[in-house]
Motif scaffolding. Sequence first.
Motif, mmCIF file in Angstrom:
data_model
loop_
_atom_site.group_PDB
_atom_site.id
_atom_site.type_symbol
_atom_site.label_atom_id
_atom_site.label_comp_id
_atom_site.label_asym_id
_atom_site.label_seq_id
_atom_site.Cartn_x
_atom_site.Cartn_y
_atom_site.Cartn_z
ATOM 1 N N LEU A 1 0.688 -1.104 0.390
ATOM 2 C CA LEU A 1 0.011 -0.003 -0.438
ATOM 3 C C LEU A 1 0.547 1.280 0.073
ATOM 4 C CD1 LEU A 1 -2.960 1.036 0.483
ATOM 5 C CD2 LEU A 1 -2.803 0.760 2.564
ATOM 6 N N ILE A 2 1.652 1.335 0.969
ATOM 7 C CA ILE A 2 2.460 2.723 1.087
ATOM 8 C C ILE A 2 3.665 3.160 -0.261
ATOM 9 C CG2 ILE A 2 5.326 1.217 1.414
ATOM 10 C CD1 ILE A 2 4.549 3.427 4.272
ATOM 11 N N TRP B 1 -3.663 2.434 -5.707
ATOM 12 C CA TRP B 1 -3.329 2.635 -4.007
ATOM 13 C C TRP B 1 -5.114 2.753 -3.580
ATOM 14 C CZ3 TRP B 1 -5.408 7.437 -2.416
ATOM 15 C CH2 TRP B 1 -5.253 7.273 -0.734
ATOM 16 N N PHE C 1 -8.658 -1.980 10.603
ATOM 17 C CA PHE C 1 -7.583 -1.284 11.197
ATOM 18 C C PHE C 1 -8.833 -1.362 13.069
ATOM 19 C CE2 PHE C 1 -4.864 -0.989 7.858
ATOM 20 C CZ PHE C 1 -4.337 -2.037 8.510
ATOM 21 N N LEU D 1 4.912 -5.396 5.195
ATOM 22 C CA LEU D 1 4.928 -3.537 5.182
ATOM 23 C C LEU D 1 4.075 -3.344 6.389
ATOM 24 C CD1 LEU D 1 4.505 -0.241 4.426
ATOM 25 C CD2 LEU D 1 2.610 -1.114 3.632
ATOM 26 N N ALA E 1 5.662 -0.860 9.718
ATOM 27 C CA ALA E 1 4.767 0.001 9.576
ATOM 28 C C ALA E 1 4.876 -0.197 10.444
ATOM 29 C CB ALA E 1 4.054 0.527 8.675
ATOM 30 N N THR F 1 4.619 1.657 16.736
ATOM 31 C CA THR F 1 3.602 1.717 17.652
ATOM 32 C C THR F 1 4.163 1.533 18.779
ATOM 33 O OG1 THR F 1 2.178 1.413 16.348
ATOM 34 C CG2 THR F 1 1.091 1.588 18.773
ATOM 35 N N ALA G 1 7.976 8.954 13.677
ATOM 36 C CA ALA G 1 7.936 8.821 12.623
ATOM 37 C C ALA G 1 8.804 10.449 11.963
ATOM 38 C CB ALA G 1 6.759 9.358 11.704
ATOM 39 N N LEU H 1 8.283 13.436 7.056
ATOM 40 C CA LEU H 1 8.751 13.114 5.587
ATOM 41 C C LEU H 1 9.189 13.405 4.999
ATOM 42 C CD1 LEU H 1 4.289 14.655 6.452
ATOM 43 C CD2 LEU H 1 5.211 12.183 6.556
ATOM 44 N N ILE I 1 8.687 16.820 10.631
ATOM 45 C CA ILE I 1 7.565 16.784 12.032
ATOM 46 C C ILE I 1 8.428 16.755 12.877
ATOM 47 C CG2 ILE I 1 6.070 15.169 12.756
ATOM 48 C CD1 ILE I 1 6.271 13.510 10.281
ATOM 49 N N THR J 1 -2.043 9.754 4.527
ATOM 50 C CA THR J 1 -2.206 9.809 6.392
ATOM 51 C C THR J 1 -1.798 8.612 6.753
ATOM 52 O OG1 THR J 1 -3.442 10.401 8.278
ATOM 53 C CG2 THR J 1 -4.314 10.475 6.576
ATOM 54 N N ILE K 1 -2.377 4.802 7.705
ATOM 55 C CA ILE K 1 -3.746 3.442 7.617
ATOM 56 C C ILE K 1 -3.942 3.453 9.397
ATOM 57 C CG2 ILE K 1 -2.996 1.376 6.972
ATOM 58 C CD1 ILE K 1 -4.691 1.302 5.611
ATOM 59 N N GLY K 2 -2.984 3.282 9.446
ATOM 60 C CA GLY K 2 -3.600 2.715 11.253
ATOM 61 C C GLY K 2 -3.159 3.730 12.405
HETATM 62 C C1 HEM Z 1 2.608 5.497 16.731
HETATM 63 C C2 HEM Z 1 2.121 4.298 15.377
HETATM 64 C C3 HEM Z 1 2.527 4.882 13.800
HETATM 65 C C4 HEM Z 1 3.478 6.377 13.302
HETATM 66 C C5 HEM Z 1 3.826 7.369 14.428
HETATM 67 C C6 HEM Z 1 2.970 6.093 11.705
HETATM 68 C C7 HEM Z 1 3.939 6.856 11.690
HETATM 69 C C8 HEM Z 1 2.995 7.424 9.670
HETATM 70 C C9 HEM Z 1 3.351 8.217 8.753
HETATM 71 C C10 HEM Z 1 3.870 9.383 9.074
HETATM 72 C C11 HEM Z 1 2.974 8.074 7.098
HETATM 73 C C12 HEM Z 1 2.500 9.092 6.515
HETATM 74 C C13 HEM Z 1 4.050 8.648 5.591
HETATM 75 C C14 HEM Z 1 4.175 9.729 4.484
HETATM 76 O O1 HEM Z 1 3.109 10.140 4.017
HETATM 77 O O2 HEM Z 1 5.344 9.860 3.431
HETATM 78 C C15 HEM Z 1 2.677 6.831 8.153
HETATM 79 C C16 HEM Z 1 1.962 5.978 6.493
HETATM 80 C C17 HEM Z 1 1.422 4.439 6.970
HETATM 81 N N1 HEM Z 1 1.071 3.492 7.884
HETATM 82 FE FE1 HEM Z 1 1.737 4.609 9.773
HETATM 83 N N2 HEM Z 1 2.502 4.966 11.784
HETATM 84 C C18 HEM Z 1 2.048 4.423 12.920
HETATM 85 C C19 HEM Z 1 1.491 3.047 12.561
HETATM 86 C C20 HEM Z 1 1.400 2.488 11.525
HETATM 87 C C21 HEM Z 1 0.275 0.669 12.088
HETATM 88 C C22 HEM Z 1 -0.013 0.368 13.321
HETATM 89 C C23 HEM Z 1 -0.072 0.614 10.814
HETATM 90 C C24 HEM Z 1 0.052 -0.577 10.112
HETATM 91 C C25 HEM Z 1 -0.209 -2.263 11.021
HETATM 92 C C26 HEM Z 1 0.775 1.572 9.922
HETATM 93 C C27 HEM Z 1 0.792 1.735 8.554
HETATM 94 C C28 HEM Z 1 0.707 2.652 7.334
HETATM 95 C C29 HEM Z 1 0.786 2.205 5.855
HETATM 96 C C30 HEM Z 1 0.506 1.434 5.390
HETATM 97 C C31 HEM Z 1 1.574 4.120 5.810
HETATM 98 C C32 HEM Z 1 1.189 4.226 4.008
HETATM 99 C C33 HEM Z 1 -0.106 4.502 4.077
HETATM 100 C C34 HEM Z 1 -0.622 4.980 3.030
HETATM 101 O O3 HEM Z 1 -0.319 5.335 1.742
HETATM 102 O O4 HEM Z 1 -1.958 4.852 2.241
HETATM 103 N N3 HEM Z 1 1.667 2.369 10.450
HETATM 104 N N4 HEM Z 1 2.692 6.126 8.932
#
Ligand code: HEM
Length: 507
Positions: free
Chosen positions: A139-140, A147, A158, A313, A317, A322, A381, A384, A409, A454, A456-457
């Motif tokens: 997905l990312i 997408w 989720f 992923l 991710a 977390t 994170a 970006l 950030i 933004t 998904i998690g």
């Molecule tokens: C404190 C926990 C988390 C933080 C700080 C965080 C942070 C982020 C950030 C900043 C992005 C955007 C990246 C960008 O725009 O370049 C992102 C995207 C993403 N995160 Fe998280 N994340 C967290 C937890 C999770 C969890 C629990 C999952 C899944 C199990 C997850 C899966 C994803 C995915 C799949 C994307 C891409 C979404 C897309 O492009 O549609 N994240 N995350």
Amino acid sequence: MFASILISTVLTLLLHTAWRLLNWVWIRPRKLEKLLRKQGYKGNSYRFLFGDAREAAKLYEEAYSKPIGVTDDATLRAFPLAIKTIRTYGEKSFMWVGPVPVCFVMELEAIKNILNKFDAFQKPFKASNPIFKRLVGGLIVYEGEKWSKNRKKLNPAFHMEKLKATEVLGEWSSSIPKDGSPHIVDVYPYFKHFTGCVVSYALFSSTPTPLVKRTFRIISELTHISNQSQPFSIPGEQYLPIEKYKRANEIEDELKATFTRMAEERLAQRRAGEVKLEPDLFDLVVDDVEEVDIKDKKGRAAAMHELIQQCKLFYVAGHESTANLIAWTTVMLAYHQDWQARIREEVVRVLGDRNITGDDLASLKNLTMFIHEVLRLYPPAIELSRVVEEDTTMGDVTFPKGAMIMMPIILLHRNPKIWGDDALEFKPERFAEGVLKAANGHAAFVPFGWGLRTCIGANLSAIEAKVFTALFVRRFSFELAPTYVHAPSVSILLQPQYGIPLTLRKL
Ligand code: HEM
């Protein structure tokens, strides 16, 4: 005749490769530097191949050699090259990641514009090292219709149900004495274990089986190999006989075999009529394999490859990100004893002795404010990034194709022009009237990114952190152990360099 054709083909190929390398390592970086300087961007002059890598290594070594105080500014440790560049050259500046200039963008409106222009500014994975590219797929990295279709389909997986993994807290706390006597434990590995269990629930509806544990372990090993490599890739380096690529290939082969077997088992269960009422993430990605005709071997292999990328992923991710949010929340609670007492009182008032449900979360206001403040000052994170895919003009700057953009950030969250003069202070009460009010009307709280892409998690991990912390403060009182050193460091994510030894007392 044949020999001369062969020689000229080989020569053409060699010349082509030599030209590509020269362009990549010298001509293009110099051209990009000239274009950026012409527009008022400042930074170090390009240094052959490594750019600012040597200076960065020195700065990180220096920063990581000494801990800081809990109330000190963590950015000096977490982001030393960026801080030095911005202090030396101002906000309109760039640093070099190998032969790529990385421009800082600090202004909110510009950040939103960049995050909205998906075609012109793309996720940076294509530009990262070859092992990171293997780790991060699914997905990312998807764009466009692929997408949006996947995002819509995966969203429902989720939610709160996955927090059955809080059982893990019960298992673990049995090792702490019941009589309330102090017990020193490094809690950081347990937090990783807990969030690993939550990912396992989200993916497979169960705590990790030995096979899932092994699978997660080798994905972590791949992450570790990637973290040890430089952040950019030298064209063709992955084909060299280097130990890390050999190990990365072995891991890839094992992951392929394991996930293929798991997918085949899940498909067989479905054929036998075993369908879950509530599909997990694995069901959703297995659907894509099932949709391809069984005789279409190539299509099936491609769908299986996507499935493996998605599973990797979600682990990469969702697991450590977390765990680090919970880690910094615990450190701050251990340091700010008044808030620990206040949050415990709130949890006991709302929950009593019963288990927590999704409906309780809205009543845990102090806890929510506290976690927001942790996400503001310790965002797992810290930045970006985007790669400029085509020359793009925004305001008075044209970002040239091939450059990168970094939106820090962690600096945005500490900007006094947005948050006020007390921006560097840890004050959860600033969130008492919501996120927008805390940022004085600016939409500047972006720990999970911004816009359509933004995280998904985000919801899952915020719930995870709240539920875990609520249960943790109800069960234990804790302070930082004498051996704790405050040492935020970055290895992709903002994490405690030496773990989190706490003095725990069972309540
Ligand atoms: C404190 C926990 C988390 C933080 C700080 C965080 C942070 C982020 C950030 C900043 C992005 C955007 C990246 C960008 O725009 O370049 C992102 C995207 C993403 N995160 Fe998280 N994340 C967290 C937890 C999770 C969890 C629990 C999952 C899944 C199990 C997850 C899966 C994803 C995915 C799949 C994307 C891409 C979404 C897309 O492009 O549609 N994240 N995350």
